[in-house]
Structure formats: C-alpha cells, structure tokens
Design a protein around this motif. Structure first.
Motif, PDB file in Angstrom:
ATOM      1  N   LEU A 286       0.845  -1.190   0.000  1.00 59.47           N
ATOM      2  CA  LEU A 286       0.000   0.000   0.000  1.00 59.47           C
ATOM      3  C   LEU A 286       0.883   1.244   0.000  1.00 59.47           C
ATOM      4  O   LEU A 286       1.800   1.362   0.817  1.00 59.47           O
ATOM      5  N   TYR A 287       0.607   2.157  -0.942  1.00 64.52           N
ATOM      6  CA  TYR A 287       1.347   3.415  -1.034  1.00 64.52           C
ATOM      7  C   TYR A 287       0.421   4.550  -0.599  1.00 64.52           C
ATOM      8  O   TYR A 287      -0.690   4.689  -1.126  1.00 64.52           O
ATOM      9  N   THR A 288       0.878   5.363   0.348  1.00 63.24           N
ATOM     10  CA  THR A 288       0.073   6.481   0.837  1.00 63.24           C
ATOM     11  C   THR A 288       0.928   7.737   0.937  1.00 63.24           C
ATOM     12  O   THR A 288       2.159   7.686   0.813  1.00 63.24           O
ATOM     13  N   THR A 289       0.256   8.856   1.187  1.00 61.93           N
ATOM     14  CA  THR A 289       0.990  10.073   1.496  1.00 61.93           C
ATOM     15  C   THR A 289       1.730   9.888   2.819  1.00 61.93           C
ATOM     16  O   THR A 289       1.329   9.085   3.665  1.00 61.93           O
ATOM     17  N   TYR A 290       2.822  10.597   2.958  1.00 62.96           N
ATOM     18  CA  TYR A 290       3.627  10.507   4.188  1.00 62.96           C
ATOM     19  C   TYR A 290       3.175  11.597   5.156  1.00 62.96           C
ATOM     20  O   TYR A 290       3.001  12.755   4.777  1.00 62.96           O
ATOM     21  N   VAL A 291       2.955  11.218   6.405  1.00 65.91           N
ATOM     22  CA  VAL A 291       2.533  12.182   7.421  1.00 65.91           C
ATOM     23  C   VAL A 291       3.757  12.625   8.209  1.00 65.91           C
ATOM     24  O   VAL A 291       4.356  11.839   8.955  1.00 65.91           O
ATOM     25  N   GLU A 292       4.133  13.866   8.021  1.00 64.74           N
ATOM     26  CA  GLU A 292       5.300  14.433   8.708  1.00 64.74           C
ATOM     27  C   GLU A 292       4.844  14.987  10.045  1.00 64.74           C
ATOM     28  O   GLU A 292       3.952  15.833  10.116  1.00 64.74           O
ATOM     29  N   GLY A 293       5.430  14.495  11.123  1.00 65.43           N
ATOM     30  CA  GLY A 293       5.031  14.985  12.435  1.00 65.43           C
ATOM     31  C   GLY A 293       5.619  14.146  13.551  1.00 65.43           C
ATOM     32  O   GLY A 293       6.588  13.406  13.369  1.00 65.43           O
ATOM     33  N   GLU A 294       5.011  14.255  14.721  1.00 64.49           N
ATOM     34  CA  GLU A 294       5.510  13.609  15.930  1.00 64.49           C
ATOM     35  C   GLU A 294       4.443  12.693  16.497  1.00 64.49           C
ATOM     36  O   GLU A 294       3.277  13.086  16.615  1.00 64.49           O
ATOM     37  N   THR A 295       4.818  11.470  16.848  1.00 67.85           N
ATOM     38  CA  THR A 295       3.848  10.550  17.445  1.00 67.85           C
ATOM     39  C   THR A 295       3.629  10.912  18.907  1.00 67.85           C
ATOM     40  O   THR A 295       4.460  11.581  19.546  1.00 67.85           O
TER      41      THR A 295
END
Length: 492
Positions: free
Chosen positions: A346-355
């Motif tokens: 599965l290819y998705t957009t990358y979520v840039e941030g902090e968990t």
C-alpha cells in the motif's frame, strides 16, 4: 428448420427457438420432454441443437451442465420463439453471474471491496474468462465476437435495489452490507456450482459437441480481453485499474519519472518504507504473511480476548477501507496513492510529524494537551462505530499545524469492545516510560476521552482480562500505577 423439426416429430413440443448468426448459422431449440436431454441435427450450412427445456433451465439456475448451454446467452442472438421465457432466463443468468462475481470480489478483497469500482463490462468479461479457463474448447464461441454488456448493467442495477451494490463513478461498488454478508466466504466459493453438475449427462453432451468445437478451433485465435482492465480501485489520484501492480521502484519511476531514495523504517517485523523524491515523501507498507511473528504472537497471547487478523490480504483490505472510512467522517488519515494487491503493498501520502509516544519520550511541554486530544479523537472514532483494534500511541501523529492523524488501521473493525482500544493506548506506553510519566499520559488520555466518549468504556478498560495481556510488555508496577491513576480520575 421447421421442416427439419417436422421430420423429427418434435415441432409440437417446441417452447423456444434461438438463432445464433456467428460462424455457420445455428439454432438452439428448447423442447419439452426430450428424453435424451440434447440432440444435434446437422444439415449443410446449418446446425440445430435440440435441448430439453428443463435441462437448459437447470443449467441457467444451477450450472448442472457446467453452463455449456447457459453461456450461449452471453453471445449475440435473436429469439425466434419463446421470447418471454428466454428473456427471463437471460436476466436470471446475468443477475446470478453478477451476484457470484460480487461474492468472489468480497471474499478476495474483504473490506477493500467497498473501494472497488467495476464497470458492467467487467462482469461479462470475467464470466467469459472463467468459462474459457474451465472449458478451453469453448474459446471459439467467444473469439472475434462483439460481446454486449448492456444486460449486465441491468443485472447490476437489480443488486443496487437489493442493497448489495452502489452505483458510483460510472460503475458499481460493493456495499458495506455486501462485505458483511460475504466476507467470510472462501475465495473458492465460485466453485460451489460444481456440486450441481450432472457428470453423466455432461459427458454425453460433450461427446456430441466436442467434434463441433474442435472444428472451430484456430491456432490464431485472438486473446480474450483482460477483465481486470475494467475494475478499478479508488485512490486519491483517481481510479486505478486493479491490474496495475507496481513494485516500489516501478512506482517511483511511474509517479515521479526519476530516481528516488527508498529507506526502510520501523522495527524488526515492520515492512514499511519512506520514499523520498526531491522534497516529496511518500509511505509504502508491505503486509507480511502469516509467518510474521508479531501477529502470530499477538493472536496466541490474546486468544479468547482479542482476535487479531493475521492474513495479509485481510489486513491490507482493512487498511484501505478504514483509511477512507475515517477520512469520510472528518478524521485526518493518510491518502491512498496506489495499491499493489498481488504483492500486498500500500502506497500512501507521508505524514510528517511527531507521534504521541515520541512527544512523551522527549518530554515535550505540550505533551499533556497532545494526549488530551488523542483521547478525544479515539472517543470520536468509537462514536462513529469504529474500533482501531491495535491502538498504540505511535498510531497518532501530530503535524506542525496541530492536526492529529490516525495511521496504521490494519486491525480496525466495527466489532469488539472499544475499551480494548483505550486499554492498549494507555498501558502500552508503560513499556517505554517511567511509572509516573506513563500514569500521567494515561490520565490525560482518559480525561480527553471522557469529554467526548462514555466513561463506562474507561471503567471497562481496567478489566483484569484486558490488562493481563500487557503483563509481558509493561512492568507490573507501571501497570499498577496507571490503573490507580485512572481509578482516581473515575472517582473524581
């Protein structure tokens, strides 16, 4: 033909006559009470197939002759007599074909079937493909023939009225009701009609027809159209043909037209990748087989309490469906770019941030507010009927603009106790944090949850049977500190 029937003494018993214009002229004549079931009359330039009406009808409804008769209803023809009978049989055959193919799509793609869009032509071509694969001698029936899918449009519309299909984007998508009804079927459910085949009658029929079929075979017979060109998966970039199966490097070249950097991320059992091309990032996830120790261990350890999905197709299907489901209800989730169903990527957009976990490990000043918001988000997911199934703090990512994204929903469902999600979310971080920090995180999560959700869920998340599953992961003194802090919150 009338003369021929008169000579055979069957003109009085004729109930339907169908003319097929391809190759040499052919007639199929349905006769009541034809003792031998089927008889072939050959005249110069003309073939007449006498078929017992009940056998023909049984082939349409039950595939008793492996559809050797029924498949002819897919070919161009003219009804000379018995128009009402033949119209009923044609509609029935197409409707049951669409119904069976719908079952198979759901059995193979589970929840992801809701994201599929099938053109009416898919149902026709997939049926033809299956007939030819089962009986290669019938290939000549479909070669160089212009097939008409309009009858399948009508058949699919009937299933729309039954609530099993939705009409969307110029095609038809399985409904959630269809998924719930058929998802537990075996992917071999399409073989069910084989149980009804009358092998004795079928062998006699083939002895009559095999000569005719072999005379029509051609070494230059053109390939049949690919049905998967007419079924698509909805993505953020539009409809993608299901036949399109790109591995990671093929995906990079097609979507960006240049080389990219692929980096594997995650733990030992995580087959996840970040794809970087220039300043743009995408995310790829490959779903491992049942030998993935993570899910086998999880399923054994939580037996009788939580049923984790270990089949890669099921997990991929859930991820596809629930990413769209949650986004449709106003939540922030990654967008689907491409799906390689064959290799389960599965290819998705990358979520840039902090968990959420990273925020607490690094002791960010706003981590308490972050935890409050995650609790609210989780309660909101539960209010719309969703269950995340494997609810960890790493699954919640806060972006620079303050949005909370939900990721990793491959264990999501509409079943089960929402208290399981909350239990896992508040006890799981205790493996990484000191007791006081872990308890503080849990307190803020349940505080946020209580502003939107049911406090009864908070109480149930402390069930001994649930908390016990964390005993090999989180130290007992940390578990006790978290439990005490949540109990004090409930009393307050």
């Amino acid at each position: 033909m009338e003369r021929l029937l008169a000579e055979k003494g069957v003109e009085a018993g004729v109930e339907a006559v169908v003319y097929f214009p391809f190759r040499r002229p052919e007639y199929v004549v349905l006769v009541s009470r034809l003792r031998q079931g089927v008889k072939v009359l050959r005249e110069p330039g003309l073939n007449v197939y006498l078929v017992d009406k009940s056998d023909f009808v049984d082939d349409v409804y039950n595939s008793s002759y492996a559809e050797v008769f029924a498949h002819r209803l897919l070919l161009p023809h003219t009804v000379v007599k018995g128009e009402e009978l033949m119209q009923t049989l044609e509609k029935t055959y197409r409707r049951e074909t669409v119904r069976q193919l719908l079952k198979d799509l759901v059995a193979a793609h589970k929840y992801a079937a809701v994201n599929l869009v099938a053109e009416p032509r898919y149902f026709l071509l997939e049926k033809v493909r299956r007939i030819v694969e089962a009986f290669p001698l019938l290939r000549s029936d479909f070669s160089n023939i212009l097939l008409d899918e309009r009858g399948f449009e009508e058949a699919a519309s009937e299933l729309v009225s039954e609530g099993l299909l939705n009409r969307v984007d110029g095609g038809y998508s399985p409904t959630l009701e269809a998924v719930k009804r058929f998802e537990k079927l075996s992917v071999l459910s399409g073989l069910e009609p084989l149980r009804h085949i009358n092998l004795i009658k079928l062998s006699k029929l083939f002895s009559l027809l095999v000569f005719e079929a072999t005379t029509n075979l051609s070494s230059q017979s053109p390939p049949l159209p690919d049905p998967e060109q007419h079924i698509h998966l909805r993505t953020s970039r539009g409809l993608q043909p299901l036949s399109k199966q790109l591995d990671i490097m093929e995906f990079v070249h097609e979507y960006f037209g240049k080389e990219g950097h692929v980096k594997r991320v995650g733990g030992l059992f995580n087959s996840t990748y970040v794809i970087e091309v220039g300043s743009e990032k995408l995310f790829a996830k490959r779903y491992m087989s049942w030998t993935d120790v993570k899910w086998v261990a999880a399923r054994i350890w939580t037996a009788w309490i939580k049923n984790f999905s270990i089949n890669p197709s099921t997990r991929l299907a859930k991820e596809i469906y629930f990413l769209d489901f949650l986004r449709g209800h106003g939540f922030h989730t990654p967008e689907i770019i491409h799906v390689n169903w064959r290799d389960k990527i599965l290819y998705t957009t990358y979520v840039e941030g902090e968990t959420l976990l990273d925020a607490w490990l690094s002791k960010k000043p706003d981590r308490a507010v972050f935890a409050d918001k995650v609790g609210q988000v989780l309660a909101s997911v539960h209010r719309v009927g969703g269950r995340l199934g494997d609810c960890k703090p790493e699954s919640f990512i806060k972006t620079s603009d303050g949005k909370i994204f939900i990721t990793d929903v491959e264990q999501a469902s509409f079943d089960g106790d929402p208290a399981w999600d909350l239990m896992e979310l508040i006890f799981y971080p205790g493996h990484y944090l000191e007791a006081d920090e872990a308890a503080s995180l849990a307190e803020h999560v349940v505080k946020g949850y209580a502003t939107v959700g049911d406090t009864g869920v908070i109480a149930r998340c402390l069930k001994t049977s649930y908390v016990r599953t964390m005993s090999l992961w989180t130290p007992p003194w940390v578990v006790m500190e978290i439990s005490d802090r949540v109990k004090r919150f409930l009393k307050a």
